[in-house]
Design an enzyme around this catalytic site. Sequence first.
Site, PDB file in Angstrom:
ATOM      1  N   CYS A  65       0.830  -1.197   0.000  1.00  0.00           N
ATOM      2  CA  CYS A  65       0.000   0.000   0.000  1.00  0.00           C
ATOM      3  C   CYS A  65       0.871   1.256   0.000  1.00  0.00           C
ATOM      4  CB  CYS A  65      -0.924   0.025   1.230  1.00  0.00           C
ATOM      5  SG  CYS A  65      -2.386  -0.997   1.059  1.00  0.00           S
ATOM      6  N   HIS A  66       0.494   2.208  -0.846  1.00  0.00           N
ATOM      7  CA  HIS A  66       1.218   3.475  -0.900  1.00  0.00           C
ATOM      8  C   HIS A  66       0.805   4.378   0.262  1.00  0.00           C
ATOM      9  CE1 HIS A  66       1.490   2.090  -5.078  1.00  0.00           C
ATOM     10  NE2 HIS A  66       2.533   2.884  -5.218  1.00  0.00           N
ATOM     11  N   MET A 100      -8.265   0.112   0.765  1.00  0.00           N
ATOM     12  CA  MET A 100      -7.558  -0.683   1.776  1.00  0.00           C
ATOM     13  C   MET A 100      -7.518   0.035   3.117  1.00  0.00           C
ATOM     14  SD  MET A 100      -7.126  -3.400   0.212  1.00  0.00           S
ATOM     15  CE  MET A 100      -6.485  -4.188   1.682  1.00  0.00           C
ATOM     16  N   GLU A 101      -7.481   1.358   3.084  1.00  0.00           N
ATOM     17  CA  GLU A 101      -7.520   2.130   4.327  1.00  0.00           C
ATOM     18  C   GLU A 101      -8.861   1.937   5.041  1.00  0.00           C
ATOM     19  OE1 GLU A 101      -4.023   3.560   2.280  1.00  0.00           O
ATOM     20  OE2 GLU A 101      -6.033   3.053   1.594  1.00  0.00           O
ATOM     21  N   ASP A 115     -11.424  -7.072  21.703  1.00  0.00           N
ATOM     22  CA  ASP A 115     -10.558  -7.063  22.884  1.00  0.00           C
ATOM     23  C   ASP A 115     -11.281  -6.512  24.107  1.00  0.00           C
ATOM     24  OD1 ASP A 115      -7.983  -7.102  24.350  1.00  0.00           O
ATOM     25  OD2 ASP A 115      -8.164  -4.921  24.192  1.00  0.00           O
TER      26      ASP A 115
END
Length: 305
Positions: A65-66, A100-101, A115
Site C-alpha cells: 500500500c502506498h 484498503m484504508e 478485545d
Amino acid sequence: MDGMFDVGHKQGTYRIAKAQAILQVKPETITLIKEGKTPKGDVFEAAKVAGTLAVKKTPDLLPYCHPLPIDNVTIHVSLNHDSLEITAETETVWKTGIEMESLTAVSIAALSIYDMLKPVDDSLVIESVKLLNKKGGKSDFKQEFDKKLQAAILITSDSISSGEKSDQSGKIIVQRLEKLEIDVVESKIIPDDVNQIESLLKQFCDEQKIDLVLTCGGTGVGPRDMTPEATIKVLEKQVTGVAEMLRNYGQQRVPFSMLSRGLTGIRGNSLIVNLPGSTNAVNDAMDSLFPGILHIFKMMENEKH
C-alpha cells in the site's frame, strides 16, 4: 517478487471508499454496551480512535500500500440485536485508491471492540469484513460513444521528414490511442513549415471531419518550432485549460516543460491538441489527457456535465 505498483504517471483525483465489519455478540452483551457497563470502557469511542489510527497506519501494515494523504475519516458503530456493525468511510485526493484504508479501519476497530468485550463474552466472532463501495480514479471518467472516435496524427519535424531520424513519438501515440479504442485514420510526417501544418489541420477538420487531431513536435522556442503559430490560425475556440494542464503535468517531472508553447482548441467539431515531440513528453501527455479530455466531445454535442 514485484513490489508496489508504479503510480508515478497518474494524476491525483478525489477518491472515497466505504467498508463494513460485522461483530457477532450475545444479546446480553448488547445490553451491557447500551447501559455503559462494559469492563474496558466506551466501545464506540475506542472503535473510532482505533479505526482512525488504522487508516493512518495502513501502509505500515500492508507492504504494497502506498502512503497517501488522508483528507477525512468517518467511523460509525451501530448496535443490532446480537451484533455490532462498524463502518468506515475514508477520503483522499491522490493517485491511488483508498479502499484498503477503509478495510483496515473496520478490521482494527472490530478487533479493538473484540478485545474490550472478550472478558464478558466468549462467543465473539468477526463475521465479515467487506468493501461496500468506492469511487474515484480514471475509471469513473470513462466516456461511452455511439461510434468510435477517429483521430489523426501530424508529426512536424524537419529531421524526421527528411529521414535523418526515425519517428518514435508517433508510434507511441498510435499505440496509446488503439488501447483507448480510438481509430487512427491518418498519420502524416511533414517538415516544420507553417503553411503545410495549417493546410493539413484544415483538411483534417474541415474536409475529413476527424474528431481528434494530435500534432507532435514544433512546440518549443527554436527558430523552426512553428506548430503553435500554424495552430492559432485555424482554431475557432481555444481550450486553454488543457494546454495549461499538459505543461503543469510535465513540469512536475521535467523542469523544461514550461518552455512548451503548445495550444489546444476546437475547429468545427474537431479537437486539436499540440503535443511536444520527445517520447517521454508524449507519454506524459497521453497519461494526463485521457480519459478526461474525451468529455469535450460530449460537451460539443451539448450534453450535460
